[in-house]
Design a protein around this motif. Structure first.
Motif, PDB file in Angstrom:
ATOM      1  N   VAL A  44      48.762  41.090  39.732  1.00 44.83           N
ATOM      2  CA  VAL A  44      48.335  42.282  39.002  1.00 44.83           C
ATOM      3  C   VAL A  44      47.355  43.078  39.868  1.00 44.83           C
ATOM      4  O   VAL A  44      47.443  44.312  39.940  1.00 44.83           O
ATOM      5  CB  VAL A  44      47.714  41.921  37.635  1.00 44.83           C
ATOM      6  N   LYS A  45      46.457  42.392  40.541  1.00 38.88           N
ATOM      7  CA  LYS A  45      45.500  43.082  41.434  1.00 38.88           C
ATOM      8  C   LYS A  45      46.261  43.843  42.522  1.00 38.88           C
ATOM      9  O   LYS A  45      45.968  45.013  42.795  1.00 38.88           O
ATOM     10  CB  LYS A  45      44.541  42.074  42.059  1.00 38.88           C
ATOM     11  N   ASN A  46      47.247  43.205  43.137  1.00 38.38           N
ATOM     12  CA  ASN A  46      48.050  43.858  44.168  1.00 38.38           C
ATOM     13  C   ASN A  46      48.893  44.993  43.600  1.00 38.38           C
ATOM     14  O   ASN A  46      49.085  46.018  44.255  1.00 38.38           O
ATOM     15  CB  ASN A  46      48.957  42.859  44.880  1.00 38.38           C
ATOM     16  N   PHE A  47      49.399  44.795  42.383  1.00 35.99           N
ATOM     17  CA  PHE A  47      50.249  45.801  41.746  1.00 35.99           C
ATOM     18  C   PHE A  47      49.472  47.063  41.416  1.00 35.99           C
ATOM     19  O   PHE A  47      49.994  48.173  41.523  1.00 35.99           O
ATOM     20  CB  PHE A  47      50.884  45.201  40.502  1.00 35.99           C
ATOM     21  N   LEU A  48      48.225  46.874  40.980  1.00 36.53           N
ATOM     22  CA  LEU A  48      47.395  48.030  40.634  1.00 36.53           C
ATOM     23  C   LEU A  48      46.938  48.749  41.901  1.00 36.53           C
ATOM     24  O   LEU A  48      46.703  49.896  41.948  1.00 36.53           O
ATOM     25  CB  LEU A  48      46.183  47.605  39.802  1.00 36.53           C
ATOM     26  N   ASN A  84      63.956  40.581  43.750  1.00 41.19           N
ATOM     27  CA  ASN A  84      63.034  39.633  43.134  1.00 41.19           C
ATOM     28  C   ASN A  84      62.393  40.319  41.936  1.00 41.19           C
ATOM     29  O   ASN A  84      61.524  41.164  42.086  1.00 41.19           O
ATOM     30  CB  ASN A  84      61.972  39.183  44.137  1.00 41.19           C
ATOM     31  N   ARG A  85      62.862  39.987  40.762  1.00 42.96           N
ATOM     32  CA  ARG A  85      62.424  40.654  39.546  1.00 42.96           C
ATOM     33  C   ARG A  85      61.034  40.186  39.131  1.00 42.96           C
ATOM     34  O   ARG A  85      60.622  39.074  39.426  1.00 42.96           O
ATOM     35  CB  ARG A  85      63.424  40.383  38.420  1.00 42.96           C
ATOM     36  N   GLY A  86      60.339  41.037  38.423  1.00 43.48           N
ATOM     37  CA  GLY A  86      58.998  40.719  37.956  1.00 43.48           C
ATOM     38  C   GLY A  86      57.966  41.093  38.993  1.00 43.48           C
ATOM     39  O   GLY A  86      58.281  41.622  40.056  1.00 43.48           O
ATOM     40  N   ILE A  87      56.710  40.811  38.675  1.00 41.37           N
ATOM     41  CA  ILE A  87      55.630  41.155  39.597  1.00 41.37           C
ATOM     42  C   ILE A  87      54.967  39.921  40.209  1.00 41.37           C
ATOM     43  O   ILE A  87      54.133  40.058  41.074  1.00 41.37           O
ATOM     44  CB  ILE A  87      54.559  42.041  38.915  1.00 41.37           C
TER      45      ILE A  87
END
Length: 155
Positions: free
Chosen positions: A151-155, A24-27
């Protein structure tokens, strides 16, 4: 939105072909890659009038390559990691873009400006204005909500 979804399909299929697995590409949770949506919107602003397909191809290949290079450095600065690489690709450009992907982006742009955009423009003219406004608003809210959470989860 459509360009972001087509970009997601393109990336998923590319990884499937190259590595034989679904990724699953992308964030985002949604099947949308925002860089493709932003790139398509940017090209739409730059190429407002219909032009020669050859011009669209080359212009779009150059602009999207520069955009991809810039976005890769900006996102690396924000997230402190490189989100994609073209290491090992033929015609790699600093491992952040590739002449092959540039040509594919150029082809996508010609398809977009000569096929998809005229159809969507005609469709949107036939739909009630309120429907287009509501659909656009809901779509933007959904993507922005997903973007904030992702983004919050990615950071």
């Amino acid at each position: 939105m459509t360009a972001g979804f087509i970009g997601w399909i393109y990336e998923v299929v590319t990884v499937w072909i190259l590595y034989g697995e679904f990724v699953n590409r992308g964030i985002l949770w949604l099947p949308i890659i925002p860089i493709y949506a932003v790139g398509a919107f940017m090209l739409l602003l730059l190429l407002r009038k219909k032009r020669n397909p050859l011009f669209i191809f080359f212009f779009s290949a150059v602009i999207t390559t520069l955009f991809e290079l810039g976005a890769s450095y900006l996102l690396e600065f924000i997230f402190h990691r490189q989100l994609w690489t073209y290491e090992g690709w033929w015609f790699s450009i600093l491992d952040r873009s590739s002449g092959i992907s540039s040509a594919i982006f150029g082809i996508f742009a010609v398809i977009y400006f000569w096929g998809l955009h005229p159809v969507s423009e005609k469709l949107s003219q036939k739909l009630p204005v309120w429907f287009c406004a509501v659909f656009s608003s809901v779509s933007v809210i959904a993507v922005l909500t997903d973007l904030i959470i992702s983004v919050k989860n990615f950071l």
